[in-house]
Design an enzyme around this catalytic site. Structure first.
Site: not given
Length: 196
Positions: A89, A92, A119
């Site tokens: 995460r 982001e 990611h």
């Protein structure tokens, strides 16, 4: 001779995608500086473990505390030979820091090796460096990286200076491809066996 490698980490980055590359690169003789905006050397980021159990997406659990080894504000990307961008995460929010995007742009402008996983390519997309690349990422990130101008490939991909993988299960192939791009030579030797 070992390379100087910069790794950009953050709170709730994926545990395996942070710890494993850091330790593996150090193990083969490279020096890795793990940095996070607004964190000083010696402080920690919290990691998250993403597990794949057959659901539509991953399950997230609390991982470990990972120590930042250098202060982001004190590092100069020009002093590094390569960049690693783990997933989870953290990307982001890390992509909202101008200094993170500037650091990423340096590695692409200088055509230095970059390894991004899961990611992590969200940061590369935000930095505007993906146009024309063939790459992969976590499948849910595919719309973002395609919108940034890249061609999508399933599986670990090497295109020019960029090595990408979809998630931590890609570690063996992804890390091997990155080590190859770095020109890392690993000599196999006989394992040491203790006498009884």
């Amino acid at each position: 001779m070992g390379k100087e490698i910069l790794m950009i980490v953050g709170d709730f980055g994926e545990d395996y995608e942070t710890m494993v590359p850091y330790q593996a690169l150090e193990m083969v003789g490279h020096d890795v500086d793990a940095v996070c905006p607004e964190k000083e050397a010696g402080e920690t980021v919290k990691t998250a473990i993403h597990d794949f159990r057959g659901d539509q997406t991953y399950l997230e659990e609390r991982g470990h505390n990972f120590e930042v080894t250098a202060t982001f504000a004190d590092v100069d990307p020009a002093d590094y030979d390569a960049l690693v961008v783990p997933g989870g995460r953290a990307p982001e929010y890390l992509r909202t820091y101008d200094e993170v995007l500037a650091a990423v742009r340096h590695f692409f402008e200088a055509d230095k090796p970059v390894a991004a996983l899961c990611h992590g390519p969200q940061i590369l997309a935000a930095a505007g460096v993906l146009d024309g690349y063939e790459m992969t990422a976590y499948p849910a990130v595919r719309p973002e990286v395609e919108a940034a101008g890249c061609s999508w490939v399933d599986g670990v991909t090497v295109d020019d200076n960029l090595v990408t993988g979809q998630a931590w299960p890609d570690h063996p192939e992804w890390l091997a491809a990155f080590l190859d791009l770095l020109g890392t030579e690993i000599e196999a030797g006989e394992p040491a066996v203790a006498d009884d």
